[in-house]
Design a protein around this motif. Structure first.
Motif, PDB file in Angstrom:
ATOM      1  N   ALA A  10       0.838  -1.208   0.000  1.00 35.53           N
ATOM      2  CA  ALA A  10       0.000   0.000   0.000  1.00 35.53           C
ATOM      3  C   ALA A  10       0.866   1.247   0.000  1.00 35.53           C
ATOM      4  O   ALA A  10       0.591   2.207  -0.737  1.00 35.53           O
ATOM      5  N   TRP A  11       1.905   1.248   0.814  1.00 35.36           N
ATOM      6  CA  TRP A  11       2.799   2.397   0.870  1.00 35.36           C
ATOM      7  C   TRP A  11       3.493   2.605  -0.469  1.00 35.36           C
ATOM      8  O   TRP A  11       3.566   3.722  -0.982  1.00 35.36           O
ATOM      9  N   THR A  14       0.946   3.707  -3.266  1.00 37.72           N
ATOM     10  CA  THR A  14       0.482   5.073  -3.026  1.00 37.72           C
ATOM     11  C   THR A  14       1.597   6.076  -3.302  1.00 37.72           C
ATOM     12  O   THR A  14       1.357   7.132  -3.911  1.00 37.72           O
ATOM     13  N   THR A  15       2.801   5.773  -2.887  1.00 34.44           N
ATOM     14  CA  THR A  15       3.935   6.659  -3.152  1.00 34.44           C
ATOM     15  C   THR A  15       4.205   6.767  -4.647  1.00 34.44           C
ATOM     16  O   THR A  15       4.461   7.865  -5.158  1.00 34.44           O
ATOM     17  N   PHE A  17       2.048   6.412  -7.008  1.00 35.26           N
ATOM     18  CA  PHE A  17       0.975   7.230  -7.584  1.00 35.26           C
ATOM     19  C   PHE A  17       1.199   8.713  -7.298  1.00 35.26           C
ATOM     20  O   PHE A  17       1.018   9.555  -8.175  1.00 35.26           O
ATOM     21  N   LEU A  18       1.594   9.038  -6.085  1.00 42.18           N
ATOM     22  CA  LEU A  18       1.797  10.442  -5.734  1.00 42.18           C
ATOM     23  C   LEU A  18       2.979  11.065  -6.464  1.00 42.18           C
ATOM     24  O   LEU A  18       2.968  12.266  -6.762  1.00 42.18           O
ATOM     25  N   PHE A  33     -11.560   6.945  -7.892  1.00 41.25           N
ATOM     26  CA  PHE A  33     -11.185   6.266  -6.652  1.00 41.25           C
ATOM     27  C   PHE A  33     -12.427   5.924  -5.828  1.00 41.25           C
ATOM     28  O   PHE A  33     -12.571   4.797  -5.344  1.00 41.25           O
ATOM     29  N   VAL A  72      -7.370   0.386  -0.183  1.00 41.26           N
ATOM     30  CA  VAL A  72      -6.299   1.275  -0.619  1.00 41.26           C
ATOM     31  C   VAL A  72      -5.635   0.747  -1.888  1.00 41.26           C
ATOM     32  O   VAL A  72      -5.574   1.449  -2.904  1.00 41.26           O
ATOM     33  N   ILE A  73      -5.144  -0.464  -1.847  1.00 38.22           N
ATOM     34  CA  ILE A  73      -4.304  -0.975  -2.923  1.00 38.22           C
ATOM     35  C   ILE A  73      -5.067  -1.092  -4.242  1.00 38.22           C
ATOM     36  O   ILE A  73      -4.612  -0.583  -5.274  1.00 38.22           O
ATOM     37  N   VAL A  76      -6.101   2.411  -5.772  1.00 43.07           N
ATOM     38  CA  VAL A  76      -4.940   3.198  -6.190  1.00 43.07           C
ATOM     39  C   VAL A  76      -4.279   2.574  -7.418  1.00 43.07           C
ATOM     40  O   VAL A  76      -3.830   3.293  -8.319  1.00 43.07           O
ATOM     41  N   THR A  80      -3.918   4.645 -10.866  1.00 42.57           N
ATOM     42  CA  THR A  80      -2.573   4.733 -11.439  1.00 42.57           C
ATOM     43  C   THR A  80      -2.593   4.214 -12.869  1.00 42.57           C
ATOM     44  O   THR A  80      -2.006   4.822 -13.771  1.00 42.57           O
TER      45      THR A  80
END
Length: 153
Positions: A10-11, A14-15, A17-18, A33, A72-73, A76, A80
Motif C-alpha cells: 500500500a505504501w 500510493t507513493t 501514484f503520488l 477512486f 487502498v491498494i 490506487v 494509477t
C-alpha cells in the motif's frame, strides 16, 4: 508477515501514484477512486459475507491487511493505471495492473488472509477486468459531466 507485506504494498503503490506525473485532474482521480472503492467494498460484502465464497481471517492484524488491499491498494492501482494509459499502450498497462492484482490476491491466499472456498483466481481475474472497465467508463462519465457543466454555464 501479512500485515507488513500489504502495508509495504500500500505504501509503495500510493507513493508511486503520488510521485508520478498525472494526466487526470484531482477531481477525476477522486471520482474514479470513490467509485472503485464503493464497488469494491460492496462486492466484497456480497462475496465474503452473503455468498460465503471466500472466508476471511479472524485475526485483527491480518484482517487489517485485507482492509488495506480492499480499500487502498486496489483503487490506487486502478487510478494509477488510468493515469498511465494516456502515455503508453492501454493493453499492456491493463495487463500489468491485472497481473499485480492477481499476484496480491494469490499472496492473500498464501498468507491466510482469505481462504478460497468456492472461488478461484479466474473469478478474481474476471472481477478485476470488470473493475478496469468500470474505472475507465466512470472516467468517461465524469469527463462528460464536466464538459456538459462548462458548456451550459
Amino acid at each position: 508477515m501479512a500485515f507488513a507485506s500489504f502495508f509495504f504494498a500500500a505504501w509503495f503503490i500510493t507513493t508511486a501514484f503520488l510521485m508520478m506525473p498525472k494526466k487526470l485532474s484531482i477531481i477525476e482521480n477522486t471520482f474514479v477512486f470513490m467509485v472503485i472503492l464503493i464497488i469494491n467494498i460492496n462486492w466484497g460484502w456480497i462475496v465474503y459475507e452473503s455468498m460465503e465464497r471466500i472466508e476471511l481471517t479472524e485475526e485483527g492484524m491480518i484482517y487489517t491487511a485485507f482492509l488495506l488491499l480492499r480499500s487502498v491498494i486496489i483503487p490506487v492501482i486502478l487510478i494509477t493505471q488510468l493515469n498511465l494509459v494516456h502515455k503508453s499502450n492501454m493493453i499492456f498497462v491493463v495487463l500489468v495492473s491485472l497481473i499485480i492484482l492477481l499476484f496480491l490476491s494469490s499472496l492473500s491466499a498464501i498468507l491466510n488472509i482469505a481462504d478460497y472456498v468456492k472461488w478461484n483466481l479466474g473469478f478474481d481475474a474476471i472481477y478485476y477486468l470488470l473493475l478496469h472497465v468500470i474505472a475507465y467508463y466512470s472516467l468517461l462519465l465524469i469527463r462528460k459531466i464536466a464538459d456538459r457543466e462548462v458548456t451550459y454555464t
